[in-house]
Design a protein around this motif. Sequence first.
Motif, PDB file in Angstrom:
ATOM      1  N   PHE A 170      -7.468 105.726-109.190  1.00 35.26           N
ATOM      2  CA  PHE A 170      -8.837 105.779-109.706  1.00 35.26           C
ATOM      3  C   PHE A 170      -9.819 106.143-108.593  1.00 35.26           C
ATOM      4  CE2 PHE A 170      -7.957 102.468-113.293  1.00 35.26           C
ATOM      5  CZ  PHE A 170      -7.351 103.447-114.053  1.00 35.26           C
ATOM      6  N   VAL A 171      -9.669 105.476-107.458  1.00 35.24           N
ATOM      7  CA  VAL A 171     -10.571 105.717-106.333  1.00 35.24           C
ATOM      8  C   VAL A 171     -10.379 107.132-105.789  1.00 35.24           C
ATOM      9  CG1 VAL A 171     -11.195 105.010-103.994  1.00 35.24           C
ATOM     10  CG2 VAL A 171     -10.701 103.275-105.734  1.00 35.24           C
ATOM     11  N   GLU A 172      -9.130 107.546-105.627  1.00 37.64           N
ATOM     12  CA  GLU A 172      -8.836 108.871-105.084  1.00 37.64           C
ATOM     13  C   GLU A 172      -9.435 109.976-105.947  1.00 37.64           C
ATOM     14  OE1 GLU A 172      -4.986 111.834-104.945  1.00 37.64           O
ATOM     15  OE2 GLU A 172      -4.625 109.673-104.756  1.00 37.64           O
ATOM     16  N   GLY A 228     -20.894 111.044-115.717  1.00 37.83           N
ATOM     17  CA  GLY A 228     -20.216 110.680-116.949  1.00 37.83           C
ATOM     18  C   GLY A 228     -19.825 109.213-116.988  1.00 37.83           C
ATOM     19  N   TYR A 229     -19.583 108.626-115.821  1.00 44.28           N
ATOM     20  CA  TYR A 229     -19.296 107.195-115.760  1.00 44.28           C
ATOM     21  C   TYR A 229     -20.555 106.403-116.115  1.00 44.28           C
ATOM     22  CZ  TYR A 229     -15.049 108.349-113.069  1.00 44.28           C
ATOM     23  OH  TYR A 229     -13.831 108.847-112.657  1.00 44.28           O
ATOM     24  N   PHE A 275     -20.346 101.381-108.529  1.00 44.26           N
ATOM     25  CA  PHE A 275     -19.244 100.598-107.970  1.00 44.26           C
ATOM     26  C   PHE A 275     -18.248 101.516-107.249  1.00 44.26           C
ATOM     27  CE2 PHE A 275     -14.859  99.063-108.651  1.00 44.26           C
ATOM     28  CZ  PHE A 275     -14.887  97.935-107.852  1.00 44.26           C
ATOM     29  N   LEU A 276     -17.810 102.581-107.920  1.00 44.92           N
ATOM     30  CA  LEU A 276     -16.853 103.504-107.299  1.00 44.92           C
ATOM     31  C   LEU A 276     -17.446 104.193-106.072  1.00 44.92           C
ATOM     32  CD1 LEU A 276     -15.278 105.150-110.479  1.00 44.92           C
ATOM     33  CD2 LEU A 276     -14.152 103.567-108.901  1.00 44.92           C
ATOM     34  N   ASP A 277     -18.732 104.486-106.139  1.00 46.30           N
ATOM     35  CA  ASP A 277     -19.400 105.139-105.019  1.00 46.30           C
ATOM     36  C   ASP A 277     -19.485 104.220-103.798  1.00 46.30           C
ATOM     37  OD1 ASP A 277     -20.745 107.402-103.923  1.00 46.30           O
ATOM     38  OD2 ASP A 277     -22.667 106.407-104.240  1.00 46.30           O
ATOM     39  N   ILE A 299     -17.276 101.801-102.867  1.00 44.77           N
ATOM     40  CA  ILE A 299     -16.013 101.353-102.286  1.00 44.77           C
ATOM     41  C   ILE A 299     -15.244 102.532-101.712  1.00 44.77           C
ATOM     42  CG2 ILE A 299     -15.872  99.392-103.870  1.00 44.77           C
ATOM     43  CD1 ILE A 299     -13.774 100.994-105.457  1.00 44.77           C
ATOM     44  N   ASN A 300     -14.194 102.220-100.939  1.00 40.41           N
ATOM     45  CA  ASN A 300     -13.424 103.273-100.279  1.00 40.41           C
ATOM     46  C   ASN A 300     -11.918 103.124-100.408  1.00 40.41           C
ATOM     47  OD1 ASN A 300     -15.599 104.888 -98.927  1.00 40.41           O
ATOM     48  ND2 ASN A 300     -16.037 102.887 -98.023  1.00 40.41           N
ATOM     49  N   SER A 301     -11.464 102.081-101.109  1.00 39.78           N
ATOM     50  CA  SER A 301     -10.022 101.846-101.157  1.00 39.78           C
ATOM     51  C   SER A 301      -9.661 101.006-102.364  1.00 39.78           C
ATOM     52  CB  SER A 301      -9.571 101.115 -99.891  1.00 39.78           C
ATOM     53  OG  SER A 301     -10.145  99.810 -99.855  1.00 39.78           O
ATOM     54  N   ALA A 302      -8.350 100.972-102.634  1.00 38.92           N
ATOM     55  CA  ALA A 302      -7.850 100.106-103.693  1.00 38.92           C
ATOM     56  C   ALA A 302      -8.124  98.646-103.382  1.00 38.92           C
ATOM     57  CB  ALA A 302      -6.347 100.337-103.881  1.00 38.92           C
ATOM     58  N   GLU A 303      -8.037  98.293-102.086  1.00 37.24           N
ATOM     59  CA  GLU A 303      -8.318  96.912-101.692  1.00 37.24           C
ATOM     60  C   GLU A 303      -9.762  96.536-102.038  1.00 37.24           C
ATOM     61  OE1 GLU A 303      -4.956  98.357 -99.103  1.00 37.24           O
ATOM     62  OE2 GLU A 303      -6.872  99.171 -99.786  1.00 37.24           O
ATOM     63  N   ASP A 304     -10.698  97.439-101.771  1.00 35.97           N
ATOM     64  CA  ASP A 304     -12.097  97.191-102.120  1.00 35.97           C
ATOM     65  C   ASP A 304     -12.251  97.016-103.631  1.00 35.97           C
ATOM     66  OD1 ASP A 304     -12.778  97.502 -99.465  1.00 35.97           O
ATOM     67  OD2 ASP A 304     -13.540  99.548 -99.696  1.00 35.97           O
TER      68      ASP A 304
END
Length: 281
Positions: free
Chosen positions: A73-75, A84-85, A92-94, A96-101
């Motif tokens: 999702f992040v990638e 569109g989101y 939120f996606l903007d 963060i930088n990783s799956a951990e985040d």
Amino acid sequence: MLLEIAIGDAYGAGFEFASKEKVASFNNLTAYHEHGLGIAPGHYTDDTQMSIALAELIVSSAPWDEYTITQKFVECFKRDQRLGYSKGFYAFLDSINSAEDFLAQIKPNSKANGAAMRSVPIGLFPNIEDVLNNAKLQAKLTHDTTIGINSSQAVALASHYFYYQIGSKQQLAEFVQSHTEIQWDCQWQKEVACCGYETINALLTVLLNAESYSELLIKSVAFGGDVDTVAACALGIASLSEEYVNDLPAFLYEELENKQYGKDYLIKLSSDLQEAASKLK
């Protein structure tokens, strides 16, 4: 499948929460229309991008778990950031930088249709138990609610039903209903809110009552409201069945965006996805 998801998404985006006047005047399959947020005609939204993420994960043969799903999702968002989101999820996606985040910060309590909109590729898993479990797992990451989970499972089940030729479209709703906990309304006539329950009601209604791709698109948009999700899922699912006639105007294919992750990429990924699915059996 992914090409049809993108066409439904891009066509429906031009009418998402549009006025009744716009829908009545322009829902005639003669052109793509611009979204009120500034999404250009013929460009897809989050529905397609998140479906791409899950399709790529299946193709990769990586484990289907919380980390790999959120990583995808992040990638996909970071490499091709697009409108569109929902405002909140985009921010939120903007941020963060990783799956951990993602896993540390997400609040997965939504009843909206975000988990459902990306679930068409999940139907290609070869047995119903995997379809249900994988749809549930990915839904819980963002929509850990009864409606969120069941709406994701409903979309994946419909896809699975047609891809594996389980039965005719007349029995589709019965099949979906037999594997989900919510009683769906397959005679939906109201506007569609950004809600998992209403989205599935509208989706099953159009799938049961349309005979062609064009009819699916027009009927999906005619509901009003969050129609790009209905149109994207309906066209993606219908593309897996021979019971719907593909009578779409050529411009819907010709004018669909075709940059790095556009039309040609979707065609190639769909082919890779079906090859990967054949190896899962």
